[in-house]
Design an enzyme around this catalytic site. Structure first.
Site, PDB file in Angstrom:
ATOM      1  N   SER A  83      -2.493  -2.342   4.527  1.00  0.00           N
ATOM      2  CA  SER A  83      -1.806  -3.940   4.588  1.00  0.00           C
ATOM      3  C   SER A  83      -1.165  -4.443   5.889  1.00  0.00           C
ATOM      4  O   SER A  83      -1.176  -5.501   6.165  1.00  0.00           O
ATOM      5  CB  SER A  83      -0.940  -4.035   3.300  1.00  0.00           C
ATOM      6  OG  SER A  83      -1.549  -3.746   2.161  1.00  0.00           O
ATOM      7  N   THR A 136       2.664  -7.010   3.675  1.00  0.00           N
ATOM      8  CA  THR A 136       1.816  -8.158   3.942  1.00  0.00           C
ATOM      9  C   THR A 136       2.707  -9.487   4.361  1.00  0.00           C
ATOM     10  O   THR A 136       2.397 -10.039   5.311  1.00  0.00           O
ATOM     11  CB  THR A 136       1.267  -8.560   2.643  1.00  0.00           C
ATOM     12  OG1 THR A 136       0.333  -7.262   2.083  1.00  0.00           O
ATOM     13  CG2 THR A 136       0.041  -9.623   2.960  1.00  0.00           C
TER      14      THR A 136
END
Ligand code: MG
Ligand code: ZN
Length: 361
Positions: A83, A136
């Site tokens: 991520s 993220t």
């Protein structure tokens, strides 16, 4: 000779007609949106998206998109992406190593879309169902050599100038839990933020807002998170859309990935349908607003998830996993609104940043 002339003339006429037929579309200037809503379903590959069609009672909001593309997700140092590398690609347009938060292969900070557009007077927001310091969302405002440096990542937030922040992560802000004993709640307030840690406020304020409703990640839908994600997204849109110069909002459905790691289909599908509901909020806003581009994508696929037939029964789906990690499969990207045409096709994750910046530049 005469025949050759005829053939050449014929070709010229045909190409001219062909050109005239194609030119209005090719030459048409694509209208630029003022606002971008980027929704990232962490770990949401094509099988995960497909599951929304089989496990939702009504037609999923994915069905409302008119432009669809595919993204090659690999990191700079690995075929299978995490991520952090993926969000750095989306937020900064740079291919980097797994674990990198807003830094390149040399661990040098790379400017993020949020850092670039704030000086343009564009409003910004980030929302997640994980902690806001998780990979993220972190890649949109922080720079760290390692994704696990949550306390360092958190310290970027109070000075980020992001207008609306919502998710989990109080443990990385609390002076009693931080190694450096810095009080980041106070730093938020010193920087003009209104901080909320109890529940989702009923209204937005004129001040910048930071809402942290969990120590780390938010509860699962299965544990009673309810409509946090669609509701907070609506709230962010109410607030950010007051800026006539435009806004950028990133919304993450973080736990689709966590369910994939757990190989837990029920967890995955409930998180996915919550994300789909949130997409609906974004699309409803954009339809009404007319100047907003909605982009939905994933950072990578998680779990090697498939929708297999149940033993011999072709009329029954048995969600199946092939790994407890990520997979290298391409992920879909959906776009709707002015400028959506730029998001069709097959391209690398880093291209998404450039496509978004073209809109704000
Ligand atoms: Mg995530
Ligand atoms: Zn993951």
């Amino acid at each position: 000779m005469k025949n050759i002339v005829k053939i050449v003339l014929g070709i010229l006429v045909i190409s001219a007609v062909g050109y005239r037929l194609s030119s209005p579309i090719n030459k048409q200037k694509i209208k630029k949106p003022k606002n971008i809503i980027l929704l990232i379903g962490d770990g949401m590959g094509l099988s995960e998206v497909s599951a929304s069609y089989f496990f939702k009672d009504s037609v999923p909001n994915f069905d409302r998109f008119t432009t669809i593309g595919l993204i090659k997700t690999s990191a700079a140092d690995a075929l299978v992406c995490d991520s952090a590398a993926s969000a750095t690609a989306y937020a900064s347009g740079v291919a980097t190593y797994n674990g990198a938060i807003g830094v390149d292969m040399q661990k040098k900070p790379v400017p993020t879309i949020i850092e670039k557009i704030i000086p343009m007077n564009i409003s910004t927001g980030i929302i997640s169902t994980s902690s806001i310091m998780h990979a993220t969302p972190a890649c949109f405002y922080a720079h760290a050599a390692s994704r696990s440096s949550y306390q360092d990542i958190a310290a970027f937030l109070p000075i980020s100038k992001i207008d609306f922040i919502a998710g989990g992560g109080t443990e990385f802000l609390d002076k009693n839990k931080r190694e450096d004993t810095r009080d980041l709640f106070k730093e938020f307030e010193d920087n003009g933020y209104e901080v909320e840690t109890n529940s989702l406020p009923n209204t937005t304020t004129d001040k910048k807002q930071a809402i942290f409703l969990a120590e780390d990640g938010m509860d699962k839908i299965l544990e009673g998170r309810g409509d946090f994600l669609p509701n907070v997204t609506k709230m962010a849109l109410d607030k950010l859309s007051k800026n006539k110069d435009g806004f950028f909002l990133m919304v993450e459905g973080a736990q689709i990935d966590w369910a994939g790691h757990d190989n837990d289909a029920n967890y995955l599908i409930t998180e996915l349908l919550d994300f789909d509901k949130t997409i609906g909020v974004a699309l409803d806003f954009a339809t009404n607003n007319g100047e907003t581009l909605v982009i939905v994508t994933a950072d990578h696929e998680t779990g090697g998830f498939t929708l297999s037939k149940d033993n011999g029964d072709y009329n029954k789906i048995k969600p199946t996993f092939s790994t407890t990690g990520h997979s290298a499969t391409m992920v879909p990207i959906f776009a709707k609104g002015p400028g959506e045409e730029n998001f069709g096709g097959l391209y690398k994750n880093t291209a998404v940043f450039k496509k978004m910046m073209d809109i704000f530049n």
